[in-house]
Write an enzyme that holds these catalytic residues in place. Structure first.
Site, PDB file in Angstrom:
ATOM      1  N   PHE A 168      41.920  52.494  31.425  1.00 16.27           N
ATOM      2  CA  PHE A 168      42.704  53.278  30.126  1.00 16.27           C
ATOM      3  C   PHE A 168      41.898  53.622  29.105  1.00 16.27           C
ATOM      4  O   PHE A 168      41.767  54.381  28.348  1.00 16.27           O
ATOM      5  CB  PHE A 168      43.711  52.544  29.701  1.00 16.27           C
TER       6      PHE A 168
ATOM      7  N   LYS B 263      43.065  59.443  40.210  1.00 19.56           N
ATOM      8  CA  LYS B 263      44.180  58.490  39.790  1.00 19.56           C
ATOM      9  C   LYS B 263      44.044  57.874  38.692  1.00 19.56           C
ATOM     10  O   LYS B 263      43.275  56.863  38.602  1.00 19.56           O
ATOM     11  CB  LYS B 263      44.380  57.626  41.007  1.00 19.56           C
TER      12      LYS B 263
ATOM     13  N   GLU C 247      47.784  54.985  33.907  1.00 18.70           N
ATOM     14  CA  GLU C 247      48.998  55.334  33.730  1.00 18.70           C
ATOM     15  C   GLU C 247      49.195  55.290  32.332  1.00 18.70           C
ATOM     16  O   GLU C 247      50.223  55.508  31.805  1.00 18.70           O
ATOM     17  CB  GLU C 247      49.966  54.635  34.508  1.00 18.70           C
ATOM     18  N   ARG C 248      48.307  54.573  31.414  1.00 16.79           N
ATOM     19  CA  ARG C 248      48.842  54.185  30.242  1.00 16.79           C
ATOM     20  C   ARG C 248      48.126  55.360  29.312  1.00 16.79           C
ATOM     21  O   ARG C 248      48.635  55.630  28.176  1.00 16.79           O
ATOM     22  CB  ARG C 248      48.037  53.087  29.837  1.00 16.79           C
TER      23      ARG C 248
ATOM     24  N   SER D 213      39.153  46.396  35.846  1.00 12.22           N
ATOM     25  CA  SER D 213      39.111  44.823  35.639  1.00 12.22           C
ATOM     26  C   SER D 213      38.536  44.201  36.907  1.00 12.22           C
ATOM     27  O   SER D 213      38.523  44.850  38.088  1.00 12.22           O
ATOM     28  CB  SER D 213      40.319  44.261  35.099  1.00 12.22           C
TER      29      SER D 213
ATOM     30  N   CYS E  38      33.727  48.192  28.252  1.00 12.83           N
ATOM     31  CA  CYS E  38      33.102  47.417  28.975  1.00 12.83           C
ATOM     32  C   CYS E  38      31.788  47.307  28.680  1.00 12.83           C
ATOM     33  O   CYS E  38      31.141  46.035  29.198  1.00 12.83           O
ATOM     34  CB  CYS E  38      33.127  48.203  30.335  1.00 12.83           C
TER      35      CYS E  38
ATOM     36  N   GLU F   8      37.278  37.438  29.743  1.00 11.55           N
ATOM     37  CA  GLU F   8      36.866  38.840  29.196  1.00 11.55           C
ATOM     38  C   GLU F   8      37.992  39.018  28.229  1.00 11.55           C
ATOM     39  O   GLU F   8      39.293  39.228  28.649  1.00 11.55           O
ATOM     40  CB  GLU F   8      36.929  39.961  30.138  1.00 11.55           C
TER      41      GLU F   8
HETATM   42  P1  NAD Z   1      42.883  47.806  35.378  1.00 10.28           P
HETATM   43  O1  NAD Z   1      42.172  47.011  36.248  1.00 10.28           O
HETATM   44  O2  NAD Z   1      44.099  47.270  34.949  1.00 10.28           O
HETATM   45  O3  NAD Z   1      43.301  49.399  35.962  1.00 10.28           O
HETATM   46  C1  NAD Z   1      42.234  49.876  36.389  1.00 10.28           C
HETATM   47  C2  NAD Z   1      42.933  51.078  37.294  1.00 10.28           C
HETATM   48  O4  NAD Z   1      43.454  50.399  38.285  1.00 10.28           O
HETATM   49  C3  NAD Z   1      44.102  51.849  36.835  1.00 10.28           C
HETATM   50  O5  NAD Z   1      44.251  53.291  37.312  1.00 10.28           O
HETATM   51  C4  NAD Z   1      45.343  50.865  37.301  1.00 10.28           C
HETATM   52  O6  NAD Z   1      46.549  51.901  37.452  1.00 10.28           O
HETATM   53  C5  NAD Z   1      44.948  50.454  38.670  1.00 10.28           C
HETATM   54  N1  NAD Z   1      45.431  49.253  38.980  1.00 10.28           N
HETATM   55  C6  NAD Z   1      45.771  48.229  38.108  1.00 10.28           C
HETATM   56  N2  NAD Z   1      46.378  47.111  38.699  1.00 10.28           N
HETATM   57  C7  NAD Z   1      46.296  47.591  40.043  1.00 10.28           C
HETATM   58  C8  NAD Z   1      46.773  46.904  41.169  1.00 10.28           C
HETATM   59  N3  NAD Z   1      47.234  45.635  41.218  1.00 10.28           N
HETATM   60  N4  NAD Z   1      46.508  47.532  42.424  1.00 10.28           N
HETATM   61  C9  NAD Z   1      46.017  48.763  42.534  1.00 10.28           C
HETATM   62  N5  NAD Z   1      45.653  49.444  41.434  1.00 10.28           N
HETATM   63  C10 NAD Z   1      45.743  48.942  40.236  1.00 10.28           C
HETATM   64  O7  NAD Z   1      41.809  48.108  33.955  1.00 10.28           O
HETATM   65  P2  NAD Z   1      42.264  48.552  32.634  1.00 10.28           P
HETATM   66  O8  NAD Z   1      43.036  47.476  31.670  1.00 10.28           O
HETATM   67  O9  NAD Z   1      42.658  50.041  32.914  1.00 10.28           O
HETATM   68  O10 NAD Z   1      40.800  48.782  32.022  1.00 10.28           O
HETATM   69  C11 NAD Z   1      39.985  47.655  31.477  1.00 10.28           C
HETATM   70  C12 NAD Z   1      39.217  46.839  32.458  1.00 10.28           C
HETATM   71  O11 NAD Z   1      38.266  47.886  33.077  1.00 10.28           O
HETATM   72  C13 NAD Z   1      38.398  46.010  31.664  1.00 10.28           C
HETATM   73  O12 NAD Z   1      38.336  44.941  32.423  1.00 10.28           O
HETATM   74  C14 NAD Z   1      36.827  46.801  31.679  1.00 10.28           C
HETATM   75  O13 NAD Z   1      35.863  45.772  31.534  1.00 10.28           O
HETATM   76  C15 NAD Z   1      36.990  47.445  32.819  1.00 10.28           C
HETATM   77  N6  NAD Z   1      35.889  48.575  32.567  1.00 10.28           N
HETATM   78  C16 NAD Z   1      34.925  48.531  33.329  1.00 10.28           C
HETATM   79  C17 NAD Z   1      34.041  49.506  33.129  1.00 10.28           C
HETATM   80  C18 NAD Z   1      32.557  49.299  33.882  1.00 10.28           C
HETATM   81  O14 NAD Z   1      31.967  50.286  34.071  1.00 10.28           O
HETATM   82  N7  NAD Z   1      32.220  48.220  34.508  1.00 10.28           N
HETATM   83  C19 NAD Z   1      34.113  50.597  32.391  1.00 10.28           C
HETATM   84  C20 NAD Z   1      35.417  50.547  31.571  1.00 10.28           C
HETATM   85  C21 NAD Z   1      36.138  49.573  31.782  1.00 10.28           C
END
Ligand code: NAD
Length: 495
Positions: A149, A173, A176-177, A226, A281, A380
């Site tokens: 998101f 994909k 969704e937020r 994450s 991140c 985190e």
């Molecule tokens: P998230 O992991 O909750 O979601 C990321 C994606 O995965 C979304 O599209 C979501 O729909 C999907 N997803 C969520 N739960 C899932 C599941 N159980 N099974 C399959 N798919 C699933 O992350 P977020 O809250 O949207 O973003 C924040 C996180 O992303 C933080 O941990 C941040 O550090 C990380 N991030 C990392 C980078 C990097 O470059 N390393 C960059 C941006 C964000």
């Protein structure tokens, strides 16, 4: 209620699941739209149409592909303000941050505009007598991006331009937020003239993600999110025989040495710790204050927090907006409580700031005397909370970063060239800043952390990203002996 649908084969489609999730404006707390959640069948339709588009697209000349990529670039640039407006309305970050992330995304489109150079192969002439060997890089097929998101414009643009330039079809994909921004960018992509189906957008949650991870025609997965989900994506996609790059979470340390310019370091800590409400991140989360830098640094940061304007991101005066959801805001606030209970000193407590209305706001926090066993250090937080850990020596700072679970970005503030160089060499992280708090690489380098911040072997965007979306094909050719030629070549041929 307006529903954000899926973009499949150039058409907006409602999908078959009948399931939706609410989308909020975090600054007001109001639900503004809902987003459709794709079923397995919706994902299959998207993949099938993308496969069809890919089968033609991979034969399209580099000249034509480049022309379309430039058209896309120009459309995104012309729409920066509109993209930023939509982004702030669902994410909450201030408009200047939203426009900034589009600018970083543009760099990736611009890199892809140079595809003629990036996709060049290599040739070894006369490897054996009359034998030439050439390597070209071919596309993979349909590839998918699953994005978080926190950068709904930039992160999709880390992947789509290179994947398409290299000749692949793409399924996005998004989170969704805040799904309106990536959908708008996909519409601009179509407006640029790319064929229908080449880029499809399926909205959804785990059901859509799993359908992509299991689909035979999806050849590669690019994930950003994450750490727990990154690990899941990495192992599941690999089990299904796919190429995968999975970027995870982070806990970025900023080391401040006693000789540092304290004002510069304090400005950096405030912008890198609290910018975008800490939902980056590459945000700085831990300040490692070495020696006697701690007291003046903490005081300089504290003074700056007094004047920080927190409010609706659409207000030009705001420097920080709300968090993404009420639940996330409450979770972040819980860490301040936990830090205090564990014995940290709460120098600035964001929970005491008052806000009008129902937006998901939280003030910024600064915690001193944090130790590495406290949850404010080990987890985190992904919110506007800076933890200060005091150490006596440079070596202790390096050691602490090495022992940390993650290794995305890190920075050192010093005026000493030797210390800076040593830090660059020794520190256990993928992206390093020397007097630069958020060292996100420019689009012609590549982005990726170490340890639990990254799973895979080819990092994202730039040259590594182009490599990820291509596979080598090596052709060995034996040419006939010129002596047997029926054409008079006009020079001796017996050599
Ligand atoms: P998230 O992991 O909750 O979601 C990321 C994606 O995965 C979304 O599209 C979501 O729909 C999907 N997803 C969520 N739960 C899932 C599941 N159980 N099974 C399959 N798919 C699933 O992350 P977020 O809250 O949207 O973003 C924040 C996180 O992303 C933080 O941990 C941040 O550090 C990380 N991030 C990392 C980078 C990097 O470059 N390393 C960059 C941006 C964000």
């Amino acid at each position: 209620m307006d529903t954000i649908q899926h973009l499949i084969n150039g058409q907006m489609v409602a999908g078959t699941s009948g399931q939706t999730k609410p989308v909020f404006n975090p600054a007001t707390g109001e639900q503004t739209r809902e987003v459709a959640l794709a079923s397995v069948e919706d994902v299959d339709l998207a993949v099938q149409t993308s496969q069809k588009a890919y089968e033609e697209w991979r034969h399209v000349s580099i000249a034509r592909r480049t022309k379309l990529m430039y058209a896309f670039r120009n459309l995104v640039e012309a729409n920066v303000d509109e993209i930023a407006r939509r982004l702030t309305a669902e994410h909450g970050k201030v408009l200047s941050d939203s426009a900034g992330e589009v600018a970083r995304g543009l760099e990736n489109i611009e890199f892809a505009c140079g595809m003629a150079e990036a996709l060049k192969g290599s040739i070894s002439e006369n490897a054996s007598t009359g034998v030439d060997v050439q390597t070209v890089r071919r596309p993979l097929g349909v590839v998918a991006g699953i994005t978080p998101f926190n950068f709904p414009a930039m992160i999709p643009l880390w992947t789509i331009p290179n994947a398409i330039a290299a000749g692949n079809g793409f399924i996005l994909k998004p989170s969704e937020r805040d799904p309106s921004t990536p959908m708008f960018i996909a519409e601009l992509f179509h407006e640029a003239g790319f064929p229908d189906g080449l880029l499809n957008v399926v909205n959804g949650d785990k059901v859509a993600v799993d359908a992509l991870l299991e689909h035979d025609l999806v050849k590669a997965i690019s994930f950003v999110g994450s750490t727990p989900i990154a690990k899941y994506i990495y192992s599941t996609a690999a089990e299904n025989g796919k190429r995968v790059q999975a970027l995870g979470g982070a806990k970025n340390h900023m080391v401040v040495l006693p000789d540092a310019d304290i004002d510069l370091a304090a400005d950096a800590a405030v912008s890198a710790g609290y910018g975008s409400a800490g939902e980056r991140c590459m945000a700085i989360s831990v300040i490692v204050a070495v020696g006697d830098s701690a007291d003046p640094l903490i005081e300089a940061i504290r003074q700056r927090t007094d004047n920080l304007v927190i409010g609706d991101g659409t207000d030009a005066a705001s420097e920080m907006g709300p968090l993404i959801t009420a639940e996330h805001r409450d979770r972040v606030a819980g860490y301040i409580e936990a830090g205090a209970a564990d014995g940290a000193d709460v120098v600035v407590d964001g929970r005491t700031r008052q806000f009008e209305g129902d937006g998901f706001f939280l003030g910024v926090s600064l915690l001193d005397n944090v130790t590495t066993d406290m949850s404010v250090y080990t987890d985190e937080i992904f919110g506007p909370v800076l933890s200060v850990v005091r150490v006596d020596t440079f070596a202790e700072a390096i050691d602490m970063i090495e022992k940390n679970q993650w290794g995305n970005g890190t920075a050192v503030f010093t005026r000493d060239g030797g210390a800076a160089r040593r830090f660059q060499e020794e520190v256990e992280a993928g992206m390093v800043g020397i007097n630069v708090p958020v060292p996100v690489p420019v689009g012609y380098h590549s982005f990726g952390g170490w340890n639990d911040s990254f799973f895979g072997d080819t990092t994202m965007y730039g040259p590594e990203g182009m490599r990820f979306y291509t596979r080598p094909k090596v052709t060995t050719t034996r040419w006939p002996d010129p002596a047997t030629s029926t054409v008079d070549l006009g020079f001796p041929t017996n050599q």
